[in-house]
Write a protein that holds these residues in place. Structure first.
Motif, PDB file in Angstrom:
ATOM      1  N   PRO A 133       0.692  -1.235  -0.175  1.00 12.35           N
ATOM      2  CA  PRO A 133       0.016   0.034  -0.149  1.00 12.35           C
ATOM      3  C   PRO A 133       0.747   1.213  -0.023  1.00 12.35           C
ATOM      4  O   PRO A 133       0.497   2.234  -0.713  1.00 12.35           O
ATOM      5  N   LYS A 137       0.871   3.736  -2.890  1.00 15.55           N
ATOM      6  CA  LYS A 137       0.774   5.435  -2.616  1.00 15.55           C
ATOM      7  C   LYS A 137       1.524   6.148  -3.204  1.00 15.55           C
ATOM      8  O   LYS A 137       1.239   7.425  -4.025  1.00 15.55           O
ATOM      9  N   SER A 170      -5.398   0.267  -2.625  1.00 15.21           N
ATOM     10  CA  SER A 170      -4.347   0.993  -2.966  1.00 15.21           C
ATOM     11  C   SER A 170      -4.116   0.910  -4.477  1.00 15.21           C
ATOM     12  O   SER A 170      -3.718   1.868  -5.009  1.00 15.21           O
ATOM     13  N   HIS A 173      -7.069   3.354  -6.110  1.00 11.72           N
ATOM     14  CA  HIS A 173      -6.559   4.445  -5.894  1.00 11.72           C
ATOM     15  C   HIS A 173      -5.403   4.845  -6.914  1.00 11.72           C
ATOM     16  O   HIS A 173      -5.503   6.006  -7.504  1.00 11.72           O
ATOM     17  N   SER A 201     -12.046   5.758  -3.062  1.00 12.87           N
ATOM     18  CA  SER A 201     -10.793   5.817  -3.945  1.00 12.87           C
ATOM     19  C   SER A 201     -11.767   5.725  -5.630  1.00 12.87           C
ATOM     20  O   SER A 201     -11.257   6.533  -6.436  1.00 12.87           O
TER      21      SER A 201
END
Length: 626
Positions: A133, A137, A170, A173, A201
């Motif tokens: 994650p 990110k 993640s 996103h 997200s």
């Protein structure tokens, strides 16, 4: 759900610090315990110094672990300090590497996080469910799909891409941030567990990538009670199967900012107001980010009084974004002088303007013809505010000069820029040339654009319009053939109007609407009443080599006229009409809508590609300067 890194660490007294027994060891253990409660950098450094004085080596794995964890809990962790601590560790653990990845991912420069993965693998460490994650990110912040795809592949290899909701969130996103919203949505649909982060997200991905309808559809799904085959994490761990009932997920401030952004993009004021009521009921209206999004919503829907009311009610929670949102909102709604007065108020408050604030200030000057004021603020940027002008600010100045008809001066200004002009700057000049019929400089701008951004449909349209305004029909045909050969498609004009719970979309000459016949009858009524007011179609604005009657017919069926006709027919007398158009309103439609506002005693607000037009009593807020 939180990562273990977000929880207070428990001191493992079995981890040796270096070993003298007695007071030194107890003191070092005490330092580890104190690190858990450090809430400021000076306190953390003091404990660190005490640990070193008690005999702990700088390379101590457990001391480094708790130092980095304490740094990660600070509001603004000092990366150089964290990097130094990490560099001294000879054998960092997976937990320590994860914490360092977290620090990088949360920083303004997340790129170094990606170098941690090969270091882990080289040291024989296996990434765990918390490693990916943070790395994903970092990739999302960098908008680096290439690196993100590589990390995704490793997560699949290690079995985390399908088995960890943290990793899946993640990935959603990442794809959304990189503009791959279809991939983000597909991944969302394939997930067996959804939580608030998942919804946020995917909704934000659609809202921020020009897909507001999809964002609002997902928001409705999020808050609905559904029965499906998704399972809670606890049930998955226990291996339970079968259908369960998934209740509505309660949105948070982040969700609502995305929803408000989608409403603003669509000009969906009615829906936005309902969202505002919901925010007030649940107490989220006091959230500064939500307040800023509400200012943006009302400004983009032409309700500048409502935007100002939200701004006033935010005191004392206003920040630079709040002031900037209202300054830009006033500017695009045609209230340039009010925008500059508000900026003066921001200065009196002692809030330093951001780069975006100053873009808004220059924008206000540009759209109100305040050339001298624009140059005064541009000169003050560096001297008074310490802001080095960027390409966006130079672009505003070119736009300022171009709109004012100072096309030669705009061209010379570009020549004096300290950086290489980008396609947006040359496109701005080309637009000014098309507006003021300057073929010579327009062709120069076009030549630059062909090198910088070939295949942009808007550039072909601007040059074609420039030739057409000069009645150079052979050149118009040449441009259109060039578009066909290159597979360049013109962006079709469309207009949106919100009525009740629905947003209706129209394109030029549209007959697809189920009430198309009634709309055309309304257009006939409008045409009769406008002629009685002395309206004569400005057919020179139809940039095509066709007969006058055809030109008049083409103007009458522009998308914004269809939208306004529908709204006039469907709404009660006196109701304000709001239309959003993706292209610039033409001069003839501008004149016609001014007369419509007088004949039908309506306020008609049109948001086109670059600004708002508030039509009332036969006048427009732009004072015919746009």
């Amino acid at each position: 759900m939180h990562h273990p890194q977000d929880q207070p660490a428990q001191v493992d007294h079995h981890l040796p610090l270096s070993s003298p027994a007695g007071e030194g060891l107890l003191s070092r253990r005490r330092c580890l315990a104190l690190l858990q409660g450090c809430r400021s950098l000076p306190a953390l450094k003091q404990v660190h110094a005490r640990a070193l004085r008690s005999g702990a080596p700088a390379s101590s794995a457990d001391l480094g672990k708790y130092l980095l964890l304490a740094l990660a809990s600070l509001p603004f962790p000092p990366l150089p300090y964290a990097r130094l601590i990490f560099s001294l560790l000879r054998y960092p653990s997976v937990f320590t590497v994860n914490t360092m990845a977290r620090l990088y991912a949360d920083s303004p420069d997340p790129a170094p996080a990606l170098s941690l993965l090969p270091r882990m693998l080289a040291a024989g460490l296996r990434p765990d469910t918390h490693t990916y994650p943070f790395l994903l990110k970092a990739c999302a912040k960098l908008l680096s799909f290439r690196h993100g795809a590589a990390v995704h592949g490793l997560a699949v290899r290690d079995g985390f891409a399908a088995g960890s909701v943290f990793v899946q969130n993640s990935l959603v996103h990442l794809y959304a941030a990189c503009g791959l919203f279809e991939s983000a949505h597909q991944m969302f649909e394939e997930m067996r567990v959804w939580n608030l982060v998942t919804w946020n997200s995917v909704i934000n991905g659609f809202a921020m990538n020009g897909r507001p309808n999809e964002a609002l559809t997902l928001y409705r799904d999020m808050t609905a009670v559904v029965t499906n085959t998704r399972h809670s994490e606890e049930e998955l761990e226990e291996g339970e199967e079968g259908q369960i009932r998934q209740g509505p997920v309660r949105p948070d401030g982040f969700t609502m900012v995305s929803v408000l952004s989608a409403c603003a993009e669509l000009g969906a004021l009615t829906l936005g107001r309902r969202v505002h009521v919901y925010l007030w009921k649940v107490g989220l209206d006091t959230n500064t980010h939500v307040g800023n999004a509400l200012i943006d919503l009302y400004a983009k829907c032409g309700s500048i009084d409502a935007a100002r009311k939200v701004f006033d009610e935010m005191d004392p929670n206003r920040n630079a974004v709040s002031w900037t949102s209202l300054i830009v909102g006033l500017a695009v709604n045609g209230f340039g002088k009010e925008a500059l007065e508000l900026f003066a108020g921001m200065e009196r408050e002692g809030l330093p303007p951001t780069e975006i604030t100053l873009v808004g200030v220059l924008y206000a000057c540009s759209h109100c013809g305040l050339v001298d004021d624009g140059f005064r603020y541009f000169e003050r940027m560096r001297v008074d505010y310490g802001v080095v002008p960027k390409i966006e600010h130079y672009g505003c100045m070119v736009d300022l000069l171009g709109r004012a008809g100072l096309v030669d001066r705009a061209y010379n200004f570009i020549g004096g820029m300290p950086m290489e002009p980008n396609a947006v700057v040359w496109r701005t000049l080309l637009g000014a040339c098309a507006m003021h019929k300057r073929v010579d400089l327009g062709e120069e701008a076009w030549a630059r654009l062909k090198r910088l951004d070939p295949g942009h449909s808007g550039d072909y349209v601007l040059l074609s319009n420039l030739y057409a305004s000069s009645r150079r029909w052979a050149d118009v045909q040449s441009i259109r053939k060039s578009m066909l050969r290159g597979g360049v498609r013109k962006t079709p004009g469309h207009s949106l109007v919100e009525l009740g719970n629905d947003v209706h979309e129209f394109v030029m000459g549209d007959r697809s609407h189920p009430e198309s016949e009634q709309i055309r009858e309304m257009l006939e009524d409008i045409a009769v009443r406008l002629r009685l007011e002395g309206y004569t179609a400005r057919t020179a604005n139809v940039l095509a080599d066709i007969e006058e009657e055809e030109k008049e017919n083409a103007l009458n069926y522009h998308s914004e006229r269809l939208a306004i006709a529908y709204a006039l027919w469907k709404t009660a007398p006196g109701t304000t009409i709001r239309v959003v158009k993706n292209l610039r309103v033409c001069e003839d439609c501008h004149l016609a809508i001014k007369l419509m506002s007088k004949v039908y005693a309506r306020e008609i607000i049109v948001r086109d590609r670059s600004r708002f037009h508030h039509f009332r009593d036969g006048l427009c807020s732009c004072k015919d300067y746009w």
